[in-house]
Design an enzyme around this catalytic site. Structure first.
Site, mmCIF file in Angstrom:
data_model
loop_
_atom_site.group_PDB
_atom_site.id
_atom_site.type_symbol
_atom_site.label_atom_id
_atom_site.label_comp_id
_atom_site.label_asym_id
_atom_site.label_seq_id
_atom_site.Cartn_x
_atom_site.Cartn_y
_atom_site.Cartn_z
ATOM 1 N N TYR A 125 -14.487 -18.383 14.016
ATOM 2 C CA TYR A 125 -13.538 -17.959 15.422
ATOM 3 C C TYR A 125 -12.539 -17.128 14.858
ATOM 4 C CZ TYR A 125 -16.367 -21.371 17.681
ATOM 5 O OH TYR A 125 -17.378 -22.141 18.205
ATOM 6 N N ASN B 247 -19.230 -22.134 11.197
ATOM 7 C CA ASN B 247 -18.662 -22.107 12.347
ATOM 8 C C ASN B 247 -17.096 -21.217 12.161
ATOM 9 O OD1 ASN B 247 -20.386 -23.574 13.325
ATOM 10 N ND2 ASN B 247 -19.285 -25.129 14.047
ATOM 11 N N GLU C 19 -21.555 -21.193 14.863
ATOM 12 C CA GLU C 19 -21.041 -21.226 16.009
ATOM 13 C C GLU C 19 -20.060 -19.753 15.698
ATOM 14 O OE1 GLU C 19 -18.503 -24.256 17.282
ATOM 15 O OE2 GLU C 19 -20.065 -25.795 16.999
ATOM 16 N N HIS D 8 -21.533 -34.470 16.100
ATOM 17 C CA HIS D 8 -20.780 -33.467 16.694
ATOM 18 C C HIS D 8 -19.637 -34.358 17.301
ATOM 19 C CE1 HIS D 8 -20.485 -29.179 18.001
ATOM 20 N NE2 HIS D 8 -19.207 -29.666 18.425
ATOM 21 N N ARG E 170 -29.246 -24.631 18.932
ATOM 22 C CA ARG E 170 -28.537 -25.617 18.109
ATOM 23 C C ARG E 170 -27.872 -26.498 18.982
ATOM 24 N NH1 ARG E 170 -22.821 -25.542 16.377
ATOM 25 N NH2 ARG E 170 -22.644 -27.328 14.856
ATOM 26 N N GLU F 103 -18.215 -29.834 11.469
ATOM 27 C CA GLU F 103 -16.814 -29.655 11.354
ATOM 28 C C GLU F 103 -16.093 -30.827 10.915
ATOM 29 O OE1 GLU F 103 -15.178 -27.411 14.552
ATOM 30 O OE2 GLU F 103 -16.351 -25.671 14.175
HETATM 31 N N1 LIG Z 1 -12.382 -24.756 20.400
HETATM 32 N N2 LIG Z 1 -13.486 -24.479 20.138
HETATM 33 C C1 LIG Z 1 -14.792 -24.058 20.512
HETATM 34 C C2 LIG Z 1 -15.715 -24.957 19.859
HETATM 35 C C3 LIG Z 1 -15.821 -26.339 19.961
HETATM 36 O O1 LIG Z 1 -16.116 -26.291 21.594
HETATM 37 C C4 LIG Z 1 -17.150 -26.917 19.240
HETATM 38 O O2 LIG Z 1 -17.750 -28.278 19.921
HETATM 39 C C5 LIG Z 1 -16.626 -26.826 17.710
HETATM 40 O O3 LIG Z 1 -17.772 -27.152 17.077
HETATM 41 C C6 LIG Z 1 -15.748 -25.777 17.259
HETATM 42 O O4 LIG Z 1 -14.257 -25.802 17.648
HETATM 43 C C7 LIG Z 1 -15.180 -24.891 18.202
#
Ligand SMILES: N#[N+]C[C@@H]1[C@@H](O)[C@H](O)[C@@H](O)[C@@H]2O[C@H]12
Length: 449
Positions: free
Chosen positions: A295, A293, A353, A122, A78, A167
């Site tokens: 975390y 995504n 993610e 992005h 991706r 996001e």
């Molecule tokens: N912080 N963090 C890691 C990660 C970031 O590096 C990504 O670009 C985003 O899509 C999402 O926030 C997650």
């Protein structure tokens, strides 16, 4: 007796990156600057003054990086398109060199049996469009759809998975409310407008894909963080509900239900505009998948001073935390996936993610990098995904964040999420132990969990 874990046949195993975080060469070969060019070169915005001028030098080392993907055994990759590399002014003239870069990358991925999963946006909005209002200008829905058509036209004969946005919440919250991300605005009236126009742009790009006869999958990628109340008090329960409406339901409700969650007005208050009804007809174009995504979670306490959600996350004393200050809470992923499935009719889901930044030891003898905390993080979260699958969630695949250590936005290079270590001084890549573990996971379709 530990349960033998089996992921569905055809479950897709990949890894993710984004253009600005890895490519470098932001102005090479006719590319136009994004809003991150100005943001990273504004002193104080990025830790240690780091920039994406070189990053992982992927724009020049992309062939080597595809080899790394092959070494890990990735079935999918991706990545995002740098809008300004293809359309230097964001609209109008196409930069053929920029388009050719992504064309070559897609061909090489396919030649190595790796499925390209393309994200159109992005966070790296062309500076030229930001100068015309960017996400605050309602015309951006058309600008984004025009850009999407250029990419569909070039790659849809080989790309079978498209995501419009990555996001949108982070873009609005970080870029327009708190100013921690480009373009660095701090305006509570701008944030909902940017957020709404991001969703309108998503809808316009999906509509454009259908109108051109696109037959492959197109969806959206959202960050979802489950919000738990600190106590069962009505105040804390309502605080968690506001936080949930703001970060989570604010995005998938319009896309699937054609309306915002009622609670969002309580979040933004006077800053929440009324929206034209036709906007929701555009936003709720049918999609083929949701990229989630995930975390961490947050446990929320009512806090009248914490704008906009009036909720403060509480640190959990007995938990493990990552270098980004996120609690390791895999159960939250199961809860997130079952929430999406139950609220939106069990759409096909990918984890687009999931990963963790931990302090990695230096490269040891024999070139190994021992990162047990990251291995443990993946193990816990993949088990949580399997629990969701057992509960009937339609899980289609998983992309680890990230393939490479990269520019972690305002954190600079200080937070390492990669399966592959990058020495940013020499650009040497080294597979971490987590990459070898992920390779076994892929080869066994998850059985080694
Ligand atoms: N912080 N963090 C890691 C990660 C970031 O590096 C990504 O670009 C985003 O899509 C999402 O926030 C997650």
């Amino acid at each position: 007796m530990t349960q033998t874990i089996r992921f569905p046949d055809g479950f897709l195993w990949g890894a993710s990156t984004s253009a600005y975080q890895i490519e470098g060469s932001p102005l090479a070969d006719g590319a136009g600057p994004s809003i991150w060019q100005r943001f990273v070169h504004t002193p104080g915005n990025i830790r240690d003054g780091d920039t994406g001028d070189i990053a992982c030098d992927h724009y020049r080392r992309w062939e080597q990086d595809v080899e790394l993907m092959k070494q890990i055994g990735l079935q999918a990759y991706r990545f995002s398109i740098n809008w300004g590399r293809v359309l230097p002014q964001g609209r109008g003239a196409v930069n053929q060199a920029g388009l050719d870069f992504y064309d070559r990358l897609v061909d090489r991925l396919l030649a190595n049996g790796i499925k390209p999963m393309v994200t159109l946006f992005h966070w790296d909005l062309p500076e030229a469009l930001d100068n015309q209002g960017g996400w605050l200008n309602r015309d951006i829905a058309d600008w984004f759809a025009d850009y999407a058509r250029v990419m569909y036209g070039k790659l849809d004969d080989r790309v079978t998975s498209w995501a419009t946005l990555n996001e949108p919440w982070v873009v609005a919250d970080g870029g327009y409310l708190h100013g921690t991300l480009a373009p660095g605005h701090r305006n509570r009236f701008e944030a909902p407008i940017a957020s709404h126009n991001l969703l309108r742009a998503h809808g316009a790009a999906v509509k454009a894909y259908r109108e051109m006869g696109g037959k492959h999958d197109i969806g959206i990628v959202v960050n979802i963080e489950p919000k738990y109340p600190a106590t069962n008090s009505p105040a804390d329960v309502d605080a968690a509900a506001r936080a949930h409406a703001y970060m989570n339901a604010q995005y998938l409700d319009p896309v699937f239900l054609g309306r915002y969650p009622e609670k969002i007005k309580d979040v933004y208050g006077e800053a929440w505009p009324e929206w034209p009804a036709e906007d929701f007809e555009l936003i709720k174009q049918p999609i083929d998948f949701v990229g989630v995504n995930y975390y961490t979670r947050s446990v929320n306490k009512d806090d009248a001073l914490a704008y906009p959600v009036r909720a403060t996350p509480l640190r959990q004393t007995s938990a493990t935390y990552t270098e980004t200050g996120w609690e390791v809470y895999a159960r939250g992923l199961t809860d997130t996936l079952t929430w999406v499935a139950q609220r939106y009719g069990n759409p096909p889901l990918y984890i687009t993610e999931n990963g963790a930044a931990f302090f990695d030891p230096p490269v040891a003898e024999g070139g190994r990098i021992n990162d047990p905390l990251r291995v443990d993080y993946y193990q816990k979260h993949l088990r949580a995904i399997h629990d969701a699958i057992e509960a009937g969630v339609d899980m289609r695949g998983y992309c680890a964040w990230s393939l490479l250590d990269n520019l972690e936005w305002a954190h600079g290079f200080s937070k390492r999420f990669g399966l592959v270590h990058v020495n940013f001084a020499t650009q040497e890549r080294t597979l971490k132990d987590s990459a070898y573990y992920y390779r076994e996971l892929i080869a066994s379709n998850g059985k080694v969990l």
